[in-house]
Design an enzyme around this catalytic site. Sequence first.
Site, PDB file in Angstrom:
ATOM      1  N   GLU A 321      -6.442   1.967  -4.435  1.00 37.48           N
ATOM      2  CA  GLU A 321      -5.616   0.985  -4.391  1.00 37.48           C
ATOM      3  C   GLU A 321      -6.309  -0.524  -4.655  1.00 37.48           C
ATOM      4  O   GLU A 321      -6.089  -1.532  -3.791  1.00 37.48           O
ATOM      5  CB  GLU A 321      -4.622   0.769  -3.305  1.00 37.48           C
ATOM      6  N   ASP A 396       1.469  10.615   0.298  1.00 38.13           N
ATOM      7  CA  ASP A 396       1.230   9.433   1.207  1.00 38.13           C
ATOM      8  C   ASP A 396       2.285   9.354   2.267  1.00 38.13           C
ATOM      9  O   ASP A 396       3.226   8.582   2.335  1.00 38.13           O
ATOM     10  CB  ASP A 396       1.321   8.371   0.151  1.00 38.13           C
ATOM     11  N   GLU A 424       6.313   3.724   8.450  1.00 40.99           N
ATOM     12  CA  GLU A 424       6.330   3.111   7.144  1.00 40.99           C
ATOM     13  C   GLU A 424       7.493   3.750   6.372  1.00 40.99           C
ATOM     14  O   GLU A 424       8.356   2.940   5.695  1.00 40.99           O
ATOM     15  CB  GLU A 424       5.001   2.953   6.635  1.00 40.99           C
TER      16      GLU A 424
HETATM   17  O1  GCW Z   1       1.172   4.285   1.802  1.00 40.95           O
HETATM   18  C1  GCW Z   1       0.252   3.211   1.692  1.00 40.95           C
HETATM   19  C2  GCW Z   1       0.586   2.126   2.342  1.00 40.95           C
HETATM   20  C3  GCW Z   1      -0.367   0.832   2.106  1.00 40.95           C
HETATM   21  C4  GCW Z   1      -1.846   1.656   2.784  1.00 40.95           C
HETATM   22  C5  GCW Z   1      -1.999   2.670   2.046  1.00 40.95           C
HETATM   23  C6  GCW Z   1      -3.302   3.209   2.682  1.00 40.95           C
HETATM   24  C7  GCW Z   1      -3.317   0.492   3.896  1.00 40.95           C
HETATM   25  O2  GCW Z   1       1.881   1.557   1.757  1.00 40.95           O
HETATM   26  O3  GCW Z   1       0.089  -0.217   2.870  1.00 40.95           O
HETATM   27  O4  GCW Z   1      -2.700   0.718   2.786  1.00 40.95           O
HETATM   28  O5  GCW Z   1      -1.057   3.667   2.342  1.00 40.95           O
HETATM   29  O6  GCW Z   1      -3.172   4.281   3.398  1.00 40.95           O
HETATM   30  O7  GCW Z   1      -4.311   2.899   2.223  1.00 40.95           O
END
Ligand code: GCW
Length: 748
Positions: A321, A396, A424
């Site tokens: 990311e 995720d 989340e």
């Molecule tokens: O699920 C995603 C989240 C991000 C997060 C990423 C990760 C810290 O939306 O906010 O970043 O995972 O785990 O790196």
Amino acid sequence: MTHLDNTLRPRSVRAALALGVTALLIVSGLGTARAADGYRLWLRYVPVHGHWLERYRQAATELVPGGPAQPTLRDTQAELERGLSGMLGRALPLAHRVTTNGAILFGTPRGSAVIRSLRLGLARVGSQGYVIRTVRVDGRRATVIAGNSDIGVLYGAFRFLRLMQTRRAVRSLDIVSRPKLRFRILDFWDNLNGTVERGYAGSSIWKWNELPQYLSPRYTAFARACASIGINGVVLNNVNATPYILTPLYLGKIAALAAVLRPYGIRVYLSVPFNAPMTISHLKTANPLDPAVRAWWRAKVAQIYHYVPNFGGFLAKADSEGEPGPAQYGLTQAQGANLFARVLAPYGGIVMWRTFVYSTNPHSEDRVMQAYDIFKPLDGKFDANVILQNKNGPLDFQPREPFNPLFGAMPKTNEMMEVEITKEYLGQQTSLVYLGTLYEEVLRSDTWARGRGSSVARVIDGSLYGERDTGMAGVANIGSDRNWCGSIFNQSNWYVFGRLAWNPNASARAIAADWVRMTFTNNPAFVRPVVHMMMISREAVVDYMDPLGLASQMAAGTHFGPGPWVHPGPHMPPDWSSTYYSRANAEGIGFNRTATGSDAVSQYAPHVAAKFASLRRCPQDLLLWFHHVPWTYRMRSGRTLWDSLLRHYQRGVDTVKHMRRIWAGLSRYVDPQRFRMTAAFLASQQLNAEWWRDASIAYWESISHLPLPPGIAPPPFPLKDYEAFCVPYAGISGAGPACPPYNGPVPY
Ligand code: GCW
């Protein structure tokens, strides 16, 4: 109704006693008069009544510290004093040796000749475990709480207090416990500006501007709570890391925090950006093959240990990311991880290297396969002090995913599990979702890596392949809200994470019951329905958000509320969109991950792969994860997929209504403050669930063009309104709004 902890309607004697204890707590600075706002978590130590009080008073007559008053043992004594005086309504005398029946002797064999002479078999409990046993000392009955280290004794003391908090008999004890995992860590996604990525409990609890001079008492309260469930590590900063954290200014602050946490057995770790040598010291590269880069990290680590002698190590999110990493230099993840491993090894530090790495190429293979394909070939290439940190599932942190195929697939590499404690993707702050069942489901999943019985728990506790460096990390849900977690029930997720990290085979239900008893009351008329409510809560969310194996159907950016229509675009990579995952079209829905599709099933051991690949044998709750299924497909129930799918949404809403009704009937057992907050949050959760149901149904209708089955109400708004609506700031603390102002009807 005998041993009711209800402080609402105490009899006059109880009232007097309770007042006395409250006064005692205030005078001694140990507690707070605002007892019912959730601040005290599960460590409330409210007065015990009735026959339990008599029993416990006999079992706790004096405290006998067995060893010199080192910080940890002093804190153990303070905790026993606080807990026992709170519960028993009187302060316990301190003695240098056992003088009465009911003495509580606590310490290590090294610190106490008496404990040495008791031959408790402490070799079994390692450096962090404990034994609690009823023994005779000088002819008197005593309870000994012993460990090989002071921290083991502290853990034992919390366990002893828990026995009383949950009304277990303590007269004849023989408890032996040692943590099954070595690293039990909370990962804070806290930014240095005080915001928390995916945090829903206020700003960061780390007050960087106040440190190092001012140490908020919350740090100690936090450390106590962590120690009470065995958490022994804290990553202080967001995995999306900034270089400032590694500069002397912050290292001084970190040192101050580490000193507060240390007596409670908690080590500090840091998330580090891979390119720090460039951003901090203007090196031209962060390439690990460059000797200057290696020297830079060597010096940096030496500096960190100078500030924090018991520093734990690094957590790294690399090549993920947008974060920098070794792939930028054409190097492998192992080469990146080993750079850190080698500079940390001389100090005993570890590297937690995240496997949440995926391709940014929109034409690449199935997103959920990428981490496995990147890491699996590197098995055996990581240094001994590297632990790969796998998210629980391959995608995720979704409400339900199959277990991550990397578990068990790397026999020569340490693997730990990362879960989200912060919700989340499960309703965020206000929804009541107990995650114990989610964690338990993953831990008990059988990978078949070495035949039947190769559970994820056995992969991460080292019993499958014999690793020593084992662990579990949870993305913290803690902030500066008075109640720590944004809601009372969110506290249960912090709690269950710690308990499962201590023993990944423990039962989510039993842990929920302990938490309810300690947090609220032991009255079975309350405990039973509330545990039931917690146990059904996660499936409710799955039902109204992502039923039957769907995933990632949430709104973009905020991840709050439904967004099944989110499709790829100029600012939306395909594998961040919802339609990429649902693959819904006029014929059907679901992602074909069998051999005729992406073949992600082949990443699992053959036995598991065969099950997932078979349309008939695939668990129905993962059906659409692995299969693209016609809308008219007949499910085991005899209903069509279409019918069944829509009923799941309705069932989710119905479960939330049921939870609301349960809670509404329990007001007499709970103080008004916590009762009202929870009731209001459940009301908001119902709206959230209905929004999810209606928006999802409106969208699927537009794709399947099928009529709604009987009993399913048409959504109140047209699809375009759901598509336009968004909660602009939900869940992106500190960032700007995630959507333009919206002027239409509000479906939530
Ligand atoms: O699920 C995603 C989240 C991000 C997060 C990423 C990760 C810290 O939306 O906010 O970043 O995972 O785990 O790196």
